[in-house]
Design an enzyme around this catalytic site. Structure first.
Site, PDB file in Angstrom:
ATOM      1  N   ASP A 127      14.645  -0.285  31.555  1.00 55.92           N
ATOM      2  CA  ASP A 127      14.809   1.178  31.601  1.00 55.92           C
ATOM      3  C   ASP A 127      14.577   1.758  32.997  1.00 55.92           C
ATOM      4  O   ASP A 127      14.967   2.902  33.253  1.00 55.92           O
ATOM      5  CB  ASP A 127      13.847   1.854  30.617  1.00 55.92           C
ATOM      6  CG  ASP A 127      14.206   1.588  29.166  1.00 55.92           C
ATOM      7  OD1 ASP A 127      15.244   0.959  28.924  1.00 55.92           O
ATOM      8  OD2 ASP A 127      13.440   2.007  28.278  1.00 55.92           O
ATOM      9  N   HIS A 272      20.501  -4.593  22.224  1.00 53.72           N
ATOM     10  CA  HIS A 272      19.751  -5.646  22.918  1.00 53.72           C
ATOM     11  C   HIS A 272      20.599  -6.583  23.767  1.00 53.72           C
ATOM     12  O   HIS A 272      20.031  -7.402  24.487  1.00 53.72           O
ATOM     13  CB  HIS A 272      18.905  -6.429  21.908  1.00 53.72           C
ATOM     14  CG  HIS A 272      17.795  -5.600  21.327  1.00 53.72           C
ATOM     15  ND1 HIS A 272      18.019  -4.662  20.352  1.00 53.72           N
ATOM     16  CD2 HIS A 272      16.479  -5.527  21.639  1.00 53.72           C
ATOM     17  CE1 HIS A 272      16.874  -4.067  20.051  1.00 53.72           C
ATOM     18  NE2 HIS A 272      15.926  -4.564  20.818  1.00 53.72           N
ATOM     19  N   VAL A 273      21.921  -6.475  23.710  1.00 54.29           N
ATOM     20  CA  VAL A 273      22.711  -7.309  24.656  1.00 54.29           C
ATOM     21  C   VAL A 273      22.368  -6.912  26.092  1.00 54.29           C
ATOM     22  O   VAL A 273      22.519  -7.706  27.008  1.00 54.29           O
ATOM     23  CB  VAL A 273      24.250  -7.238  24.467  1.00 54.29           C
ATOM     24  CG1 VAL A 273      24.690  -7.864  23.173  1.00 54.29           C
ATOM     25  CG2 VAL A 273      24.789  -5.844  24.619  1.00 54.29           C
ATOM     26  N   GLN A 274      21.891  -5.669  26.267  1.00 55.18           N
ATOM     27  CA  GLN A 274      21.515  -5.228  27.625  1.00 55.18           C
ATOM     28  C   GLN A 274      20.242  -5.914  28.102  1.00 55.18           C
ATOM     29  O   GLN A 274      19.932  -5.914  29.283  1.00 55.18           O
ATOM     30  CB  GLN A 274      21.251  -3.710  27.629  1.00 55.18           C
ATOM     31  CG  GLN A 274      22.468  -2.886  27.336  1.00 55.18           C
ATOM     32  CD  GLN A 274      22.075  -1.496  26.843  1.00 55.18           C
ATOM     33  OE1 GLN A 274      22.073  -0.541  27.608  1.00 55.18           O
ATOM     34  NE2 GLN A 274      21.743  -1.362  25.572  1.00 55.18           N
TER      35      GLN A 274
HETATM   36  O1  F6P Z   1      12.285  -2.249  26.984  1.00 54.66           O
HETATM   37  C1  F6P Z   1      12.510  -0.896  26.769  1.00 54.66           C
HETATM   38  C2  F6P Z   1      13.473  -0.752  25.669  1.00 54.66           C
HETATM   39  O2  F6P Z   1      14.572  -1.504  25.986  1.00 54.66           O
HETATM   40  C3  F6P Z   1      13.868   0.675  25.313  1.00 54.66           C
HETATM   41  O3  F6P Z   1      14.957   1.174  26.022  1.00 54.66           O
HETATM   42  C4  F6P Z   1      14.152   0.565  23.854  1.00 54.66           C
HETATM   43  O4  F6P Z   1      13.973   1.803  23.220  1.00 54.66           O
HETATM   44  C5  F6P Z   1      13.151  -0.422  23.405  1.00 54.66           C
HETATM   45  O5  F6P Z   1      12.926  -1.275  24.485  1.00 54.66           O
HETATM   46  C6  F6P Z   1      13.578  -1.206  22.181  1.00 54.66           C
HETATM   47  O6  F6P Z   1      12.531  -2.025  21.811  1.00 54.66           O
HETATM   48  P1  F6P Z   1      12.521  -3.019  20.599  1.00 54.66           P
HETATM   49  O7  F6P Z   1      13.193  -4.274  21.055  1.00 54.66           O
HETATM   50  O8  F6P Z   1      11.077  -3.241  20.318  1.00 54.66           O
HETATM   51  O9  F6P Z   1      13.275  -2.372  19.476  1.00 54.66           O
END
Ligand code: F6P
Length: 342
Positions: A127, A272-274
């Site tokens: 982020d 989560h691909v990012q």
């Molecule tokens: O690492 C920060 C982040 O990528 C945020 O942008 C996002 O809201 C969060 O993690 C998601 O987390 P989790 O994998 O626990 O759902």
């Protein structure tokens, strides 16, 4: 010295590169022993760890994730948490602990430092919202993933004259959205820093499509919010650690746009691909630099400090300073993105 390392919070490309760099310099230059605590502070609380040496770190530089695991657990969640941290560090004769993490992990590290623990921080998050450092590793990779996705969405959007909403990560700050929006040529970029006006968004899209030829890419950060009383976001889910579970504003936005403009709209949630997969070259260099600087900080006794990138150099900043507030997108950069609004 015996040095402990942990990775906390959401994972991030470059974590393994930091671990490898710490271990390399610790072993070769300082003749230290390095111990990796498993799954963030969980491993410290529960005395779960693995030895880390150069051999164990072979091949991990380009690997995403973290070989020692991560979690959002923190010592201050438990009444006896601090005592358990002290007990493990004593039992394992740990002279210093390097905590690699984002806002939550670094705040816990700051609090441990204030209690006298020999801790050093390394900022990480895709982020890029940690204050005190101009860049966190993982961000560059995430922006590239999002930009590649936007490039692909352009051609399908253009073929169908559709609106494509692309939701990217960014809980409190819209750094990924702003950078990927500019890099990917988005028409509209919506970020948490500035609540959006759905009416204005729809008017802009209608203007753009008036000629009948255009498609529109709208990039929205997961933490973006509409102006009060304009869109009903429905009930919000809370995760195990009390955070609102984000990821969903894209769907809400897409259906509002389609309903209000009559233009066919689709949504892609990158999620989560990012965060997964191999780090970019930039992130590998920054992670490696941070790792080397962190073990140097340990040997200089710079406890309570965090390594940070400032004006092209890796420096140390106090954790107390760095965790005071989050780093938001600068209005100057957001204005650049706005130039391309219809
Ligand atoms: O690492 C920060 C982040 O990528 C945020 O942008 C996002 O809201 C969060 O993690 C998601 O987390 P989790 O994998 O626990 O759902």
């Amino acid at each position: 010295m015996r040095v402990g390392v942990l990775t906390g919070g959401g994972d991030c490309p470059g974590l393994n590169a930091v671990i490898r760099a710490i271990v390399r310099k610790a072993e070769r230059v300082y003749h230290d022993e390095v111990v990796g605590f498993m799954d963030g502070f969980s491993g410290v609380l529960e005395d779960r760890w693995m030895p880390l040496d150069i051999e164990r770190c072979r091949g991990i530089l380009p690997r995403g994730g973290t070989i020692i695991g991560t979690s959002r657990v923190q010592p201050f969640m438990y009444p006896d948490g601090v005592a358990r941290v002290r007990a493990t560090l004593d039992r394992r004769a740990i002279d210093a602990l390097i905590c690699i993490g984002g806002e939550g992990t670094l705040s816990a590290t700051r609090d441990l430092a204030e209690l006298g623990f020999p801790v050093v921080g390394v900022p990480k998050t895709i982020d890029n919202d940690i204050d005190g450092t101009e860049m966190t590793f993982g961000f560059d990779t995430a922006v590239q993933v999002a930009t590649d996705a936007i490039d692909r969405l352009h051609t399908t959007a253009e073929s169908h004259h559709r609106v494509m909403v692309v939701e990217v990560m960014g809980r409190h700050a819209g750094h990924i959205a702003t950078w990927a929006g500019i890099a990917g040529g988005a028409a509209l970029t919506l970020i948490p820093e500035e609540p959006f006006d759905i009416e204005a968004v729809c008017e802009a899209i209608k203007r753009r499509h008036a000629s009948g030829r255009y498609a529109t890419i709208v990039v929205v950060a997961e933490g973006a919010v509409p102006l009060p009383d304009t869109i009903d976001l429905g009930p919000q889910e809370i995760d195990l650690y009390g955070h609102i579970r984000l990821g969903g504003i894209g769907n809400v936005l897409a259906s509002e746009i389609e309903r209000r403009t009559g233009i066919e709209t689709r949504v892609t949630i990158l999620g989560h691909v990012q965060r997964g997969g191999k780090p970019s070259a930039f992130d590998r260099v920054l992670s490696t630099w941070f790792g080397v600087a962190a073990i140097d900080a340990v040997h200089d006794g710079a406890f309570g400090e965090m390594v940070a990138l400032r004006e092209g150099r890796v420096v140390r900043v106090s954790l107390a300073e760095a965790t005071k507030s989050l780093k938001r997108v600068s209005p100057e950069l957001y204005d650049v993105a706005k130039v391309f609004a219809p």
